[in-house]
Design an enzyme around this catalytic site. Sequence first.
Site, PDB file in Angstrom:
ATOM      1  N   GLU A 183      55.210  14.181  20.301  1.00 26.05           N
ATOM      2  CA  GLU A 183      55.217  13.306  19.128  1.00 26.05           C
ATOM      3  C   GLU A 183      56.611  12.704  18.880  1.00 26.05           C
ATOM      4  O   GLU A 183      56.783  11.381  18.892  1.00 26.05           O
ATOM      5  CB  GLU A 183      54.646  13.623  17.878  1.00 26.05           C
ATOM      6  N   MET A 229      43.912  44.805  56.888  1.00 29.17           N
ATOM      7  CA  MET A 229      43.515  45.756  57.777  1.00 29.17           C
ATOM      8  C   MET A 229      43.216  47.221  57.076  1.00 29.17           C
ATOM      9  O   MET A 229      43.568  47.471  55.930  1.00 29.17           O
ATOM     10  CB  MET A 229      44.511  45.882  58.908  1.00 29.17           C
ATOM     11  N   ARG A 268      52.187  30.732  40.686  1.00 31.57           N
ATOM     12  CA  ARG A 268      53.144  31.646  40.158  1.00 31.57           C
ATOM     13  C   ARG A 268      53.964  30.613  39.179  1.00 31.57           C
ATOM     14  O   ARG A 268      54.191  31.256  38.139  1.00 31.57           O
ATOM     15  CB  ARG A 268      53.897  32.308  41.425  1.00 31.57           C
ATOM     16  N   ASP A 325      53.057  46.745  50.574  1.00 31.94           N
ATOM     17  CA  ASP A 325      53.526  45.351  50.794  1.00 31.94           C
ATOM     18  C   ASP A 325      54.923  45.112  50.407  1.00 31.94           C
ATOM     19  O   ASP A 325      55.529  44.102  51.005  1.00 31.94           O
ATOM     20  CB  ASP A 325      52.613  44.051  50.336  1.00 31.94           C
ATOM     21  N   SER A 339      50.422  54.118  36.665  1.00 32.29           N
ATOM     22  CA  SER A 339      50.279  54.992  35.674  1.00 32.29           C
ATOM     23  C   SER A 339      51.549  56.255  35.600  1.00 32.29           C
ATOM     24  O   SER A 339      52.059  56.567  34.484  1.00 32.29           O
ATOM     25  CB  SER A 339      48.961  55.793  35.898  1.00 32.29           C
TER      26      SER A 339
HETATM   27 ZN   LIG Z   1      54.878  19.434  16.682  1.00 32.74          ZN
END
Ligand SMILES: [Zn+2]
Length: 382
Positions: free
Chosen positions: A59, A170, A191, A207, A237
Amino acid sequence: MTALNRETDHQHWMNYAISLAKKGLYTTHPNPRVGCVLIRDNQIVGEGYHRKAGEAHAEINAIASAKGRTKGCTAYVTLEPCSHHGKTGPCSQALIDAQISTVVYGMQDPNPTVMGRGLKQLEDAGINVIGPILSDEAEALNPGFIKRMTEGLPFIRLKLAMSLDGRTAMASGESKWITGPEARLDVQRLRAQSDAIVTGVGSVIIDDPSMTVRINNHDKTVEPHTVRQPRRVVMDSSLATPPEAKILSGDGNRCVFYLPEQTSDEAKKSLEHLGVELLAGETAVDGKIDLVAAMATLADQEINEVLVETGAVLAGAFLQAGLVDEIVVYMAAKLLGSNARALFELPLETMEQAVQLHLSAMDKVGDDIKLVFTPDYIDEAD
Ligand SMILES: [Zn+2]
């Protein structure tokens, strides 16, 4: 040209304000994306959007761009103007001072403690307040901000890549390059609009992904200078993430959830040494990290949108915990064969237990198909 009727006018200019808000898709975190346009006699007098936390709200930017010609204008704003004294002062007061005659809003402030206050302040000052207009579209700008304000959890998007036969890797775990370059670029955009990327230690070990945003100048939809690196989060963990893992590299914002009773002091020290934030998780009934509590922790840290990029086990756990708001699947025209791994590790036995999904979008991305689903958790109580 015939004049538009009032309803269509409102929708037309609200759509315009929504398009302005979208310019902040990659930058407003942890604030919501908001757009505002000032109209008089069906002409644009001023416009603005919120670009970045700490900078002016939509605004204020719209009023500034009108250069003193705001008197009697109608303001279209995608989110209820704020009434609190934040970093930039309340927008409701700024609209009053600018002598705006009508405010049309897309949706109310989702924060239950402030909801409606900005609108009331405007009405008390004699401004005509109309709305909500195009509330579904206005809400779609900020799924994460809304969910964090209303439920104390981030909006969680699960990204998966699979072959035509529903396989993601795989049997060995090898999973790189199932989809083509266009789909991988699309993932970079997902992302870039996320505040955090979550993965599991299993994916990190197999990976070794970096999980950073890599947008180059060839992508015309994203201005590279606006890209910030989301927080990278590992669910681990026993803190088995190797210190040399790419996901822990660089100066970015990195954290690992762990369970104190399963973790040695040495493992803690080796990651703390790298400047990684270690977050003690709560233990779920299955002895793993309680995902709901972990996601609530991220929401407390003002994380609005989470992208989960992980293997079948953790993906299945997120789904079973009822945490997934959206599933984005990239399907490659490729067959990985019956020895390959399935999309989710979900030990279901009967058709009754099947997870129902709703298809909300389907697009061709390069040679791959992008499917967007919303899980249906509603029937669980039946
Ligand atoms: Zn505002």
